[in-house]
Motif scaffolding. Structure first.
Motif, PDB file in Angstrom:
ATOM      1  N   HIS A 100      56.571   7.443  36.899  1.00 62.70           N
ATOM      2  CA  HIS A 100      57.027   8.565  37.725  1.00 62.70           C
ATOM      3  C   HIS A 100      57.906   8.006  38.832  1.00 62.70           C
ATOM      4  CE1 HIS A 100      56.967  11.942  40.502  1.00 62.70           C
ATOM      5  NE2 HIS A 100      56.397  12.697  39.577  1.00 62.70           N
ATOM      6  N   ARG A 101      59.129   8.534  38.950  1.00 59.55           N
ATOM      7  CA  ARG A 101      60.073   8.007  39.928  1.00 59.55           C
ATOM      8  C   ARG A 101      59.505   8.043  41.350  1.00 59.55           C
ATOM      9  NH1 ARG A 101      63.190   9.470  43.899  1.00 59.55           N
ATOM     10  NH2 ARG A 101      65.239   8.501  44.256  1.00 59.55           N
ATOM     11  N   GLY A 102      58.852   9.148  41.710  1.00 57.12           N
ATOM     12  CA  GLY A 102      58.311   9.270  43.054  1.00 57.12           C
ATOM     13  C   GLY A 102      57.240   8.237  43.355  1.00 57.12           C
ATOM     14  N   GLU A 103      56.395   7.946  42.368  1.00 56.60           N
ATOM     15  CA  GLU A 103      55.341   6.944  42.569  1.00 56.60           C
ATOM     16  C   GLU A 103      55.945   5.556  42.730  1.00 56.60           C
ATOM     17  OE1 GLU A 103      52.313   7.665  43.198  1.00 56.60           O
ATOM     18  OE2 GLU A 103      52.538   9.809  42.793  1.00 56.60           O
ATOM     19  N   LEU A 104      57.006   5.266  41.971  1.00 60.38           N
ATOM     20  CA  LEU A 104      57.699   3.979  42.120  1.00 60.38           C
ATOM     21  C   LEU A 104      58.304   3.865  43.516  1.00 60.38           C
ATOM     22  CD1 LEU A 104      58.884   1.348  40.918  1.00 60.38           C
ATOM     23  CD2 LEU A 104      60.831   2.714  40.140  1.00 60.38           C
ATOM     24  N   GLN A 105      58.949   4.926  43.978  1.00 67.11           N
ATOM     25  CA  GLN A 105      59.538   4.919  45.314  1.00 67.11           C
ATOM     26  C   GLN A 105      58.469   4.689  46.381  1.00 67.11           C
ATOM     27  OE1 GLN A 105      61.400   8.615  46.419  1.00 67.11           O
ATOM     28  NE2 GLN A 105      62.405   7.752  48.213  1.00 67.11           N
ATOM     29  N   MET A 106      57.318   5.327  46.234  1.00 69.73           N
ATOM     30  CA  MET A 106      56.256   5.164  47.229  1.00 69.73           C
ATOM     31  C   MET A 106      55.676   3.752  47.204  1.00 69.73           C
ATOM     32  SD  MET A 106      56.514   7.982  48.729  1.00 69.73           S
ATOM     33  CE  MET A 106      55.172   7.847  49.908  1.00 69.73           C
ATOM     34  N   LEU A 107      55.629   3.111  46.039  1.00 64.25           N
ATOM     35  CA  LEU A 107      55.193   1.715  45.967  1.00 64.25           C
ATOM     36  C   LEU A 107      56.135   0.838  46.783  1.00 64.25           C
ATOM     37  CD1 LEU A 107      53.562  -0.694  44.842  1.00 64.25           C
ATOM     38  CD2 LEU A 107      55.052  -0.612  42.818  1.00 64.25           C
ATOM     39  N   PHE A 108      57.433   1.029  46.590  1.00 58.84           N
ATOM     40  CA  PHE A 108      58.405   0.250  47.360  1.00 58.84           C
ATOM     41  C   PHE A 108      58.301   0.569  48.853  1.00 58.84           C
ATOM     42  CE2 PHE A 108      61.649  -0.075  43.606  1.00 58.84           C
ATOM     43  CZ  PHE A 108      60.805  -0.977  42.976  1.00 58.84           C
ATOM     44  N   TYR A 109      58.097   1.836  49.169  1.00 56.47           N
ATOM     45  CA  TYR A 109      58.005   2.272  50.574  1.00 56.47           C
ATOM     46  C   TYR A 109      56.826   1.592  51.278  1.00 56.47           C
ATOM     47  CZ  TYR A 109      57.438   5.673  54.442  1.00 56.47           C
ATOM     48  OH  TYR A 109      57.304   6.269  55.669  1.00 56.47           O
ATOM     49  N   ARG A 110      55.652   1.630  50.639  1.00 58.09           N
ATOM     50  CA  ARG A 110      54.472   0.984  51.230  1.00 58.09           C
ATOM     51  C   ARG A 110      54.702  -0.517  51.415  1.00 58.09           C
ATOM     52  NH1 ARG A 110      51.986   4.290  47.324  1.00 58.09           N
ATOM     53  NH2 ARG A 110      51.684   2.485  45.948  1.00 58.09           N
ATOM     54  N   THR A 111      55.357  -1.129  50.439  1.00 60.07           N
ATOM     55  CA  THR A 111      55.575  -2.567  50.502  1.00 60.07           C
ATOM     56  C   THR A 111      56.548  -2.939  51.613  1.00 60.07           C
ATOM     57  OG1 THR A 111      55.188  -2.668  48.109  1.00 60.07           O
ATOM     58  CG2 THR A 111      56.168  -4.596  49.141  1.00 60.07           C
ATOM     59  N   VAL A 112      57.587  -2.134  51.801  1.00 60.98           N
ATOM     60  CA  VAL A 112      58.516  -2.381  52.908  1.00 60.98           C
ATOM     61  C   VAL A 112      57.779  -2.277  54.240  1.00 60.98           C
ATOM     62  CG1 VAL A 112      60.486  -1.429  54.176  1.00 60.98           C
ATOM     63  CG2 VAL A 112      60.608  -1.666  51.691  1.00 60.98           C
ATOM     64  N   GLN A 113      56.916  -1.272  54.387  1.00 60.88           N
ATOM     65  CA  GLN A 113      56.157  -1.146  55.631  1.00 60.88           C
ATOM     66  C   GLN A 113      55.245  -2.345  55.864  1.00 60.88           C
ATOM     67  OE1 GLN A 113      54.380   2.801  54.880  1.00 60.88           O
ATOM     68  NE2 GLN A 113      55.556   3.558  56.632  1.00 60.88           N
ATOM     69  N   GLN A 114      54.632  -2.838  54.783  1.00 61.66           N
ATOM     70  CA  GLN A 114      53.730  -3.986  54.901  1.00 61.66           C
ATOM     71  C   GLN A 114      54.474  -5.262  55.268  1.00 61.66           C
ATOM     72  OE1 GLN A 114      51.919  -3.980  51.041  1.00 61.66           O
ATOM     73  NE2 GLN A 114      50.728  -2.114  51.440  1.00 61.66           N
ATOM     74  N   ARG A 115      55.633  -5.477  54.661  1.00 61.03           N
ATOM     75  CA  ARG A 115      56.336  -6.743  54.825  1.00 61.03           C
ATOM     76  C   ARG A 115      57.308  -6.755  56.004  1.00 61.03           C
ATOM     77  NH1 ARG A 115      57.779  -8.241  48.447  1.00 61.03           N
ATOM     78  NH2 ARG A 115      55.625  -8.049  47.667  1.00 61.03           N
ATOM     79  N   LEU A 116      57.856  -5.604  56.343  1.00 65.19           N
ATOM     80  CA  LEU A 116      58.858  -5.546  57.402  1.00 65.19           C
ATOM     81  C   LEU A 116      58.398  -4.763  58.625  1.00 65.19           C
ATOM     82  CD1 LEU A 116      61.944  -4.947  55.107  1.00 65.19           C
ATOM     83  CD2 LEU A 116      61.747  -6.829  56.733  1.00 65.19           C
ATOM     84  N   GLY A 117      57.282  -4.049  58.490  1.00 61.63           N
ATOM     85  CA  GLY A 117      56.782  -3.245  59.599  1.00 61.63           C
ATOM     86  C   GLY A 117      57.237  -1.801  59.490  1.00 61.63           C
ATOM     87  N   LYS A 118      56.436  -0.901  60.047  1.00 60.89           N
ATOM     88  CA  LYS A 118      56.738   0.527  59.946  1.00 60.89           C
ATOM     89  C   LYS A 118      58.016   0.913  60.677  1.00 60.89           C
ATOM     90  CE  LYS A 118      52.039   2.057  59.052  1.00 60.89           C
ATOM     91  NZ  LYS A 118      50.942   2.987  59.417  1.00 60.89           N
ATOM     92  N   ASP A 119      58.402   0.148  61.690  1.00 58.48           N
ATOM     93  CA  ASP A 119      59.621   0.457  62.432  1.00 58.48           C
ATOM     94  C   ASP A 119      60.882   0.128  61.649  1.00 58.48           C
ATOM     95  OD1 ASP A 119      58.095   1.324  64.528  1.00 58.48           O
ATOM     96  OD2 ASP A 119      58.222  -0.564  65.644  1.00 58.48           O
ATOM     97  N   ALA A 120      60.734  -0.536  60.498  1.00 52.80           N
ATOM     98  CA  ALA A 120      61.901  -0.916  59.703  1.00 52.80           C
ATOM     99  C   ALA A 120      62.565   0.294  59.060  1.00 52.80           C
ATOM    100  CB  ALA A 120      61.512  -1.925  58.629  1.00 52.80           C
TER     101      ALA A 120
END
Length: 450
Positions: A100-120
């Motif tokens: 599901h495209r949306g689930e893939l996008q959310m996986l990337f979104y969570r990972t960006v927040q984890q690795r770069l911080g929520k302010d990214a």
């Protein structure tokens, strides 16, 4: 280097992850105030799986997606005309998987927040335009709360999609795309798994309507059922170019009255849809450059293509890796962007044009024309209409075009077979040795746009 990314779709998010691997800490600007798992299914090709593995998300991705084993093609009567293996089952280095495209996008979104911080990630910030000088780029933002703001960055990567604001500013002469006359209906249906639960189906006479079906989630939301994605192409009046435009199944149900597949009621699948979206196939002309100084295009903003064959999002993954590598290799962002453009633009533009010509889906049109739209008297008659050797060469050309690497020891892309012959073998699975057997040296050439 202070880098901005415009757009928090899968392409923009994976670009942030690739940049983070190279030591950068980019900022993403996204128009919507909240990211939600919208959309339907996407087919992630083997070269896309390689990119997901390299950002360290393969196992999480496997848990939310479905392995592709078989790809089977049918005429407008539900009679099989070709089948091939997928991913590692064909001999590729990586899997092909549906998600599901949306689930893939959310996986990337969570990972960006984890690795770069929520302010990214700055949500609710629309980029209206950009200006630049020798020292950097100014982005003019419009916030959801009504505020206007201008921000400075050393470089900007525009991953702002098919309606890219940056693309329109960079190439105003190409800002008006053209409607192909074909609209794509996209939906999902919750049902029991069909066939082996790992098969993508290609159904119909493209002169009437074309349909693709594949599973995107097992045991969806604990239901014990499979979420099945389906896509139908048909001629229709033009509509807006918006992935989230709602549609109705009533317009497409009559196209599939003649289809009879023993393990799948196609009309019922459509009628039971949980949601249906419309998307017009719009022709965006290939660009002569993706670069304007310190600003560069990526993903759909650079090479919007017909969403056929699962290449749009996967090509964005490749863009992300290459642009991050070039920014790490060059201190000047303009030089880096020129190197990225040189590496990616010409081969991707070739794929853009190929997707307009139906790609490997052309075999269904070939069969319909050669049979004059009539059903086969017997399933074995397909060999006289579309020989396996001819179809294999056509598919091999396509796989080479999009750059899918085979495992060491495999030197041919030929993998065609007849499912009824494979299922007659004890154990029901055709052997890998048989699937990967070389095609005849003098196989006739298919009538494709390849």
């Amino acid at each position: 280097m202070n880098i901005a990314i415009i757009g928090a779709g899968p392409g923009g998010l994976i670009t942030a992850l690739r940049l983070q691997q190279q030591g950068f800490a980019p900022t993403i600007y996204e128009t919507v105030p909240e990211l939600k798992p919208l959309g339907v299914g996407v087919d992630i090709k083997v070269y896309g799986l390689k990119e997901i593995e390299e950002i360290g998300l393969l196992e999480e991705f496997r848990m939310m997606s479905v392995d592709a084993v078989d790809s089977v093609f049918y005429n407008h009567f539900g009679q099989e005309i070709y089948a091939e293996k997928c991913g590692v089952h064909m001999g590729y280095e990586h899997e092909q998987r549906f998600v599901h495209r949306g689930e893939l996008q959310m996986l990337f979104y969570r990972t960006v927040q984890q690795r770069l911080g929520k302010d990214a990630i700055v949500l609710g910030a629309r980029v209206g335009s950009y200006e630049q000088d020798n020292a950097g780029v100014t982005l003019h933002l419009e916030h959801r709360d009504g505020r206007s703001e201008s921000v400075r960055h050393d470089a900007v990567i525009a991953a702002d999609g098919i309606n890219s604001v940056v693309r329109k500013q960079m190439h105003p002469e190409l800002s008006e795309p053209h409607y192909s006359g074909i609209t794509m209906y996209r939906g999902t249906t919750l049902r029991e798994p069909y066939r082996d639960g790992h098969t993508i189906l290609h159904i119909g006479d493209p002169r009437i309507s074309s349909m693709i079906v594949y599973p995107i989630a097992d045991n969806f939301e604990g239901s014990g059922k499979t979420l099945v994605n389906w896509v139908v192409e048909a001629e229709r009046d033009e509509s807006v170019e918006d992935w989230n435009q709602l549609g109705s199944v009533d317009e497409i149900l009559p196209f599939y009255e003649s289809v009879d597949i023993d393990f799948l009621d196609v009309q019922q699948l459509i009628a039971d849809a949980r949601e249906v979206y419309l998307f017009p196939l719009i022709r965006h002309e290939p660009l002569e450059t993706w670069v304007d100084g310190r600003v560069v295009l990526l993903g759909d903003a650079a090479h919007a293509m017909y969403p056929r064959g699962g290449n749009g999002v996967c090509q964005a993954f490749l863009d992300a890796r290459v642009v991050a590598e070039q920014l790490a290799a060059h201190s000047d962002p303009h030089t880096a962007f020129l190197a990225y453009d040189e590496a990616r633009r010409v081969p991707v533009n070739r794929i853009v044009m190929n997707m307009r010509g139906e790609g490997y889906e052309v075999i269904r049109r070939m069969v319909a024309e050669r049979t004059e739209g009539r059903p086969l008297a017997d399933r074995a008659d397909i060999e006289g209409v579309l020989p396996l050797a001819e179809a294999d060469e056509l598919f091999s050309n396509y796989h080479r075009l999009v750059g899918q690497p085979l495992r060491a020891g495999h030197d041919t892309y030929s993998s065609g077979f007849r499912t009824w012959e494979a299922e007659a073998v004890p154990g029901s699975a055709i052997s890998e040795a048989a699937v990967l057997a070389p095609a005849p040296a003098e196989a006739p050439r298919g009538e494709s746009a390849l």
